[in-house]
Design a protein around this motif. Structure first.
Motif, PDB file in Angstrom:
ATOM      1  N   ASN A 101       0.832  -1.203   0.000  1.00  0.00           N
ATOM      2  CA  ASN A 101       0.000   0.000   0.000  1.00  0.00           C
ATOM      3  C   ASN A 101       0.867   1.254   0.000  1.00  0.00           C
ATOM      4  O   ASN A 101       0.553   2.229  -0.691  1.00  0.00           O
ATOM      5  CB  ASN A 101      -0.960   0.005   1.189  1.00  0.00           C
ATOM      6  CG  ASN A 101      -2.106  -0.964   1.005  1.00  0.00           C
ATOM      7  OD1 ASN A 101      -2.467  -1.318  -0.108  1.00  0.00           O
ATOM      8  ND2 ASN A 101      -2.675  -1.425   2.112  1.00  0.00           N
TER       9      ASN A 101
ATOM     10  N   GLU B 102       2.223   1.636  -3.478  1.00  0.00           N
ATOM     11  CA  GLU B 102       1.151   2.083  -4.371  1.00  0.00           C
ATOM     12  C   GLU B 102       0.817   3.554  -4.140  1.00  0.00           C
ATOM     13  O   GLU B 102       0.582   4.300  -5.093  1.00  0.00           O
ATOM     14  CB  GLU B 102      -0.097   1.226  -4.181  1.00  0.00           C
ATOM     15  CG  GLU B 102       0.053  -0.189  -4.693  1.00  0.00           C
ATOM     16  CD  GLU B 102      -1.117  -1.095  -4.316  1.00  0.00           C
ATOM     17  OE1 GLU B 102      -2.050  -0.630  -3.613  1.00  0.00           O
ATOM     18  OE2 GLU B 102      -1.097  -2.273  -4.711  1.00  0.00           O
TER      19      GLU B 102
ATOM     20  N   SER C 288       2.417   3.012 -10.325  1.00  0.00           N
ATOM     21  CA  SER C 288       2.678   1.630  -9.917  1.00  0.00           C
ATOM     22  C   SER C 288       1.387   0.934  -9.525  1.00  0.00           C
ATOM     23  O   SER C 288       1.187  -0.237  -9.857  1.00  0.00           O
ATOM     24  CB  SER C 288       3.657   1.588  -8.735  1.00  0.00           C
ATOM     25  OG  SER C 288       4.891   2.114  -9.117  1.00  0.00           O
ATOM     26  N   ARG C 289       0.529   1.644  -8.844  1.00  0.00           N
ATOM     27  CA  ARG C 289      -0.751   1.057  -8.424  1.00  0.00           C
ATOM     28  C   ARG C 289      -1.536   0.575  -9.643  1.00  0.00           C
ATOM     29  O   ARG C 289      -1.984  -0.565  -9.700  1.00  0.00           O
ATOM     30  CB  ARG C 289      -1.583   2.058  -7.643  1.00  0.00           C
ATOM     31  CG  ARG C 289      -2.973   1.514  -7.292  1.00  0.00           C
ATOM     32  CD  ARG C 289      -3.812   2.519  -6.572  1.00  0.00           C
ATOM     33  NE  ARG C 289      -3.218   2.747  -5.265  1.00  0.00           N
ATOM     34  CZ  ARG C 289      -3.402   3.834  -4.540  1.00  0.00           C
ATOM     35  NH1 ARG C 289      -4.179   4.796  -4.980  1.00  0.00           N
ATOM     36  NH2 ARG C 289      -2.836   3.963  -3.371  1.00  0.00           N
TER      37      ARG C 289
ATOM     38  N   TYR D 240      -2.385  -3.302 -10.571  1.00  0.00           N
ATOM     39  CA  TYR D 240      -3.773  -3.740 -10.694  1.00  0.00           C
ATOM     40  C   TYR D 240      -4.015  -4.431 -12.031  1.00  0.00           C
ATOM     41  O   TYR D 240      -4.850  -5.324 -12.137  1.00  0.00           O
ATOM     42  CB  TYR D 240      -4.733  -2.559 -10.531  1.00  0.00           C
ATOM     43  CG  TYR D 240      -4.922  -2.097  -9.107  1.00  0.00           C
ATOM     44  CD1 TYR D 240      -4.251  -2.680  -8.042  1.00  0.00           C
ATOM     45  CD2 TYR D 240      -5.783  -1.058  -8.812  1.00  0.00           C
ATOM     46  CE1 TYR D 240      -4.430  -2.251  -6.743  1.00  0.00           C
ATOM     47  CE2 TYR D 240      -5.970  -0.613  -7.505  1.00  0.00           C
ATOM     48  CZ  TYR D 240      -5.282  -1.222  -6.480  1.00  0.00           C
ATOM     49  OH  TYR D 240      -5.461  -0.797  -5.183  1.00  0.00           O
TER      50      TYR D 240
END
Length: 170
Positions: free
Chosen positions: A17, A20, A26-27, A31
């Motif tokens: 987290n 991200e 990057s998140r 995903y």
């Protein structure tokens, strides 16, 4: 053992987290490739099974169903990967392409990994990681200096040869 797995799962979830949040690109990239199941086989340690999805991140010492890939390395190689940002394909087995994509996303995230190591694993692992980083950096500088010295010597030798040719042609 279950309590330790729950604690590690929470640490992994918080760590990802943070990565991200530090790097929104990057998140989105992570995903796109989730869900991922992989095995981290650190030499001298029990295999760690990791499941990553958008909503759930789990770490376990029990085998997970159908891992996508396996990372076989020692702690030094993992730190080397983080700091040099170069992926050794020899560490990977299974779906090497997926492993490379995931590792590239994590490496390219603009995150201070030493800070995260300190935050989640404590001062001693962070200091160790910092020392490894410094040693790798020093090794790179030595190689660079050796290369520059060799180039300088070759240039000097080339100039001497040119001068000798010029003298002989007179």
């Amino acid at each position: 053992m279950l309590h330790m797995e729950n604690s590690l799962s929470q640490i992994l979830s918080n760590l990802l987290n943070d990565i991200e949040e530090a790097s929104p690109n990057s998140r989105g990239s992570l995903y796109n490739i989730y869900p991922i199941n992989f095995v981290l086989a650190l030499k001298g340690h029990k295999k760690i099974h990791v499941h990553l999805s958008k909503d759930h991140k789990k770490i376990s010492f029990k085998e997970l169903a159908s891992p996508n890939f396996e990372i076989q390395a020692n702690v030094t190689e993992i730190l080397q990967l983080i700091f040099t940002k170069k992926i050794k394909k020899s560490m990977l087995s299974g779906d090497v392409e997926l492993a490379t994509v995931m590792m590239s996303i994590l490496i390219k995230a603009d995150v201070d990994f030493i800070f995260l190591i300190d935050k989640y694993f404590g001062n001693i692992p962070a200091v160790s990681a910092h020392l490894v980083k410094e040693r790798l950096s020093a090794r790179k500088n030595v190689k660079r200096n050796q290369t520059n010295e060799l180039q300088t010597r070759l240039r000097s030798l080339g100039i001497r040869v040119d001068r000798l040719e010029a003298i002989n042609s007179l």
